[in-house]
Structure formats: C-alpha cells, structure tokens
Design an enzyme around this catalytic site. Sequence first.
Site, PDB file in Angstrom:
ATOM      1  CB  CYS A   1      -0.729   0.041   1.114  1.00 37.86           C
ATOM      2  SG  CYS A   1       0.162   0.084   2.748  1.00 37.86           S
TER       3      CYS A   1
ATOM      4  CG  HIS B   1       3.820  -5.338  11.660  1.00 38.02           C
ATOM      5  ND1 HIS B   1       2.413  -5.422  12.208  1.00 38.02           N
ATOM      6  CD2 HIS B   1       4.781  -5.067  12.404  1.00 38.02           C
ATOM      7  CE1 HIS B   1       2.859  -4.641  13.390  1.00 38.02           C
ATOM      8  NE2 HIS B   1       4.165  -4.505  13.447  1.00 38.02           N
TER       9      HIS B   1
ATOM     10  CG  HIS C   1       2.639  -0.516  12.420  1.00 40.62           C
ATOM     11  ND1 HIS C   1       3.821  -0.897  12.258  1.00 40.62           N
ATOM     12  CD2 HIS C   1       1.761  -1.020  11.781  1.00 40.62           C
ATOM     13  CE1 HIS C   1       3.830  -1.881  11.403  1.00 40.62           C
ATOM     14  NE2 HIS C   1       2.643  -1.857  10.790  1.00 40.62           N
TER      15      HIS C   1
ATOM     16  CB  CYS D   1       0.289   4.947   7.362  1.00 45.23           C
ATOM     17  SG  CYS D   1      -0.708   5.265   6.103  1.00 45.23           S
TER      18      CYS D   1
ATOM     19  CG  HIS E   1      -1.334  -3.821  15.928  1.00 50.73           C
ATOM     20  ND1 HIS E   1      -1.157  -2.498  15.360  1.00 50.73           N
ATOM     21  CD2 HIS E   1      -1.152  -4.636  14.813  1.00 50.73           C
ATOM     22  CE1 HIS E   1      -0.589  -2.709  14.107  1.00 50.73           C
ATOM     23  NE2 HIS E   1      -0.776  -3.716  13.835  1.00 50.73           N
TER      24      HIS E   1
ATOM     25  CD  GLU F   1      -3.331   1.411  12.991  1.00 51.68           C
ATOM     26  OE1 GLU F   1      -2.933   0.646  12.214  1.00 51.68           O
ATOM     27  OE2 GLU F   1      -4.646   1.954  13.080  1.00 51.68           O
TER      28      GLU F   1
ATOM     29  CB  THR G   1      -5.676   1.419   9.487  1.00 49.88           C
ATOM     30  OG1 THR G   1      -4.376   0.955   9.880  1.00 49.88           O
ATOM     31  CG2 THR G   1      -5.705   2.959  10.092  1.00 49.88           C
TER      32      THR G   1
ATOM     33  CB  CYS H   1      -6.353   2.162   5.364  1.00 48.87           C
ATOM     34  SG  CYS H   1      -5.739   0.720   4.929  1.00 48.87           S
TER      35      CYS H   1
ATOM     36  CB  SER I   1       3.635  -5.036   5.167  1.00 50.94           C
ATOM     37  OG  SER I   1       3.091  -6.109   5.643  1.00 50.94           O
TER      38      SER I   1
HETATM   39  S1  SF4 Z   1      -3.030   2.487   7.494  1.00 49.08           S
HETATM   40 FE1  SF4 Z   1      -3.529   1.378   5.464  1.00 49.08          FE
HETATM   41  S2  SF4 Z   1      -2.348   2.587   3.826  1.00 49.08           S
HETATM   42 FE2  SF4 Z   1      -1.508   2.926   5.682  1.00 49.08          FE
HETATM   43  S3  SF4 Z   1       0.270   1.408   5.997  1.00 49.08           S
HETATM   44 FE3  SF4 Z   1      -1.533   0.926   7.136  1.00 49.08          FE
HETATM   45  S4  SF4 Z   1      -2.461  -0.648   5.701  1.00 49.08           S
HETATM   46 FE4  SF4 Z   1      -1.091   0.676   4.391  1.00 49.08          FE
END
Ligand code: SF4
Length: 362
Positions: free
Chosen positions: A44, A73, A106, A128, A156, A158, A196, A226, A299
């Site tokens: 992505c 990851h 993340h 991101c 996680h 994120e 996401t 996302c 990824s």
């Molecule tokens: S949020 Fe979506 S676009 Fe951004 S790094 Fe993660 S998977 Fe990729």
Amino acid sequence: MTITNGNAAVHIGNLRPAPTRNRLKDTPVAGGKRVILAAPRGYCAGVDRAVIAVEKALDRFGSPVYVRKQIVHNIHVVSTLEQKGAIFVDDVEEVPEGSHIVFSAHGVSPAVVKGAADRNLDAIDATCPLVTKVHREAMRFDRDDYEILLIGHTGHEEVEGTMGHAPDRTTLVNSPADVPNIVVKNPDKLVWLSQTTLSVDETMLTVNLLRERFPTLQDPPSDDICYATQNRQVAIKKVAESAELVIVVGSANSSNTVRLVDVALENGAKAAYRVDYSSEIQQEWLDGISTIGVTSGASVPEVLVQEVLDELADAGYADVSQVVTAEEDLMFSLPKELRKDKDGNDDERGLGGRVRKLDWQA
Ligand code: SF4
C-alpha cells in the site's frame, strides 16, 4: 535480536531462503489446475512510503539509522533493510543519544516522541498519514470531552500509538465478545474509532453490538479502516468464491495479512494458509485442489508473490488469471526531512507509491 509486535515475536536477520523449484509434485486433478490472483494485493502507499523513508535515511545519513519497531510488519522487508544498515529497536531508550531514528508506519504515541526528544534523537516520522488521521480524530474527540471506544487488537503498535493520543478517554474493544463488558461514564457522549487494518465485516458486527448497548454512539468522521485494507479484503472475497484453497503471502504479525486468511475462509475457501515464503507451501495442501487463490498483505513486496506463483507452476498451476476489483494509484509525500537531498534540492523520490520498483526486488 528479537522484536515483539503484539502476539508475535520475529527474529530479525534471517534473509529470504533461496527460492526452491521442482519441490512440489504435479499430480493430476479432475477439471484442471489454475490460479486466481487477487488485485489489489501487496504494497500500500503507507508501507511504500515508510520503506523508502528508511532507504533514503540510510542514503542521506549513512548507517546506522535506528528504526523503532518493525518499519512495516514483514520479515523479508525488515531483514533486507537490516542488511543495508538499519538497526531495529523496541524502545527509544536503546538508541544512542544524537542518533537518527525512524518511527514506523504504525505510528507512535506522544510519549514516544517526547522520549526521543529527551534523548536528543533526530526523529523521522514514517507514520502512515492514514494512521495520523486516526490520531487526529482521537485528539479532537478527547478535546471535546468524548469517550472513545477504539476497536483494535491489544498490543498492536498502532493501537498503542492511537490510545496514547487520548489515554484517559479511550477504551479498547478487541472483538464483539468484549461488548457486554464495556463500561462508560456518559453513554451520550461516545464515539467509536478503529485500527486501520481490521476485518471490515467483524468491525461492523462489533459496532452494531455497541450501538445496541449505546444507541447514541457516534461514527468516526470517515472510515478508519484504510482503503488498502478494504480493497484487499474485497478482492480476496471475490477470489474465494471460486478458489478451494487460498494462499496469503505475508508475516504472522501483519494484521491485514491475517485478516485476509479469515476473510477467505468466511467467503467460500475450504482452506486458507499464510506463508512468508514460497518454500512454506506444503504438498498436502494441494492434494485434489483444482483452483488456488493467491493474494498478499499490504506490507508484502511483489517478488514474494512471484515466487509463490513459480512454485505453484512447478506443481502444474501454470494457468494464472487475475481478478481486479479496484485500481490504486494513491501516493503519499515522504516525511519532510527526506524530501530534499543533502544539497537542498528536491529529491526525485519525494513521493512514495505502491507502483515503485524496489532496487532489491530485481
Ligand atoms: S493504514 Fe493502510 S495505507 Fe497506511 S500503512 Fe496501514 S495498511 Fe497501508
């Protein structure tokens, strides 16, 4: 060195095993053999940007460049960058004062940013932009006195980063099973946000259950799951309608990769397996299988998918067609510290995008 990411621990330093050929047997199957490849799949825009950021930081500042957690990851991406001089750490405390450090795709909490500043680290933020968007939502709802129900997975990175932007007002909801036990102070000032990279269907199930308990629950201003996660799930759903077996390329600690296995199983595939490398495909998976679906997490470099296709071709699955459910051309600007070269000129690789060909993919 071992880096932990939620439930998985990944040993860094084992490069991709040499692709194996003619390991799998071509046994006859009634109805012929074929592969259906899902598109979109793989990189992505956020992953591409983060990987380029580490490569450019190494070009610009030389080795070592430190990276907090895995930049993305995927074990192959991480081990390749490590070979180029990146050093992956779990905590900014491990980084010598004054060094360059890249924050992963993340995202990080404000506490991590402060920890890096306290050590006088030169930080490059490769979070991101779609994760940053969720951070901003969390801060805004925090400011407006909302309680936040964050749907995501404990541990996680994120989730840790997002919760760190509103630590006193955020409650984590791991799954639909958590919903009956959620306690809130004011059910009339409540909003849900999400990680996401979740399953869209499971997340909506969780939201519906939350709304049964809290009817005035507000939705996020826009989708938090996302575009890349959603597109890959839509594509594998379509493929799984026709595939008896689905192979998902990606690492065990990649949330969106693991979700693709779940989505394939929920949408018609009789079996679905995740592999980091083609050498992990087992002969018995193929017994009696006519149609194999193939995809990869957000990824995963395309070279790893190609190696899977090569091994499947050896086993007689040389007929490959592609199901395309969306076109992607999103690109993000690189972190501002990396948009110019060391002489101050605009760098031709100022943008990251998933169509870029990596030099180490050749
Ligand atoms: S949020 Fe979506 S676009 Fe951004 S790094 Fe993660 S998977 Fe990729």
